[in-house]
Design an enzyme around this catalytic site. Sequence first.
Site, PDB file in Angstrom:
ATOM      1  N   HIS A 106      31.259  73.677 -37.294  1.00 28.79           N
ATOM      2  CA  HIS A 106      30.176  74.440 -37.921  1.00 28.79           C
ATOM      3  C   HIS A 106      30.204  75.918 -37.570  1.00 28.79           C
ATOM      4  O   HIS A 106      29.380  76.680 -38.075  1.00 28.79           O
ATOM      5  CB  HIS A 106      28.812  73.818 -37.608  1.00 28.79           C
ATOM      6  CG  HIS A 106      28.363  73.908 -36.188  1.00 28.79           C
ATOM      7  ND1 HIS A 106      28.519  72.881 -35.292  1.00 28.79           N
ATOM      8  CD2 HIS A 106      27.733  74.897 -35.514  1.00 28.79           C
ATOM      9  CE1 HIS A 106      27.996  73.226 -34.128  1.00 28.79           C
ATOM     10  NE2 HIS A 106      27.512  74.445 -34.232  1.00 28.79           N
ATOM     11  N   SER A 166      28.185  76.625 -29.029  1.00 32.92           N
ATOM     12  CA  SER A 166      28.963  75.668 -29.824  1.00 32.92           C
ATOM     13  C   SER A 166      30.406  76.132 -29.921  1.00 32.92           C
ATOM     14  O   SER A 166      30.693  77.300 -30.198  1.00 32.92           O
ATOM     15  CB  SER A 166      28.379  75.531 -31.232  1.00 32.92           C
ATOM     16  OG  SER A 166      27.467  74.477 -31.294  1.00 32.92           O
TER      17      SER A 166
END
Length: 311
Positions: free
Chosen positions: A141, A265
Amino acid sequence: MPEAADPHAPISSDEAGERDTVDAAPGQGANWPIGEHAQLGLETVPGWTPPAAYARESTRDTGPRGVDSLLPNWAATHPGAGHSGYRPESTIGGDERVRIYETNKYPWRPICQLTIHSRLGDEFIGTGWLIGPRTIVTAGHCVYLPAMGGWAKRVVVSAARNGQDRPFSSVVATKFHSVRGWTVDGKREHDYAVISLAEDAALPEVGQFGYAVYDTPTLLGSYVNLAGYPADKDGGTTLWWSARRSAQVDAHVLRYDADTAAGQSGAPVWRLDPSTGRRVVVGIHTNGALTGNSATRINACVFANLAKWTA
């Protein structure tokens, strides 16, 4: 009945059965000092000691610019996809993250701050790590943003960034690779990707991490280290580390109580082998959950794609 599509089938931005063990890809740093906490499998970081018991209250801080903050919004409009299981990353109990100041040393040097520019003009923070001079691993993502037009327009990569100091300058990347399980199916367990640098933007002087497939008994309960660029600290420009034992391991996901926030992330989750001093990445940090924070586990399929994309 038609055969189901392989969720690990590679998909690139310029395109429209686990084994017990796999040898680690060549890494660096086996001869670097490993410090007083190495017997636990932990990096030794100034100002930090292994904690005793801690409260399991959770405070969640997504940060305004972490790319992770898009996932709950995307899930609200795509209820059938795997993103519905995503939750913001969090600190668990007290925030035990420690800032890393000597980012130009190993093992911190191959960890990269990512400034992600979407096709809709927005800017987000993420993290990645080098496995080769031109190959940076990150979360899916971070490069394929379903809520922001799909593939990122470009990502600015700053290895070992330390505030305004960028010891290896910054390079711009526009070529990305992920898998069908993320870009088409939106499944959390397939949330991984790489960023490919152009030949003239390679970073051979930075070094790289090794990575490997470990069996579940080895991973479960072992200490894992995690370091990345959280958006809630200095606007995502400084590197922060934390570590905890892995709490749950399944075929695709590692879960742990290490403190994180949005922006981390894509960060490496690695084991430190005290007998050899070797650091080996076993997961790609992606998000939080009700039971802690989690990473996409490097299993045989993930390993094979990382090796292919590096080659």
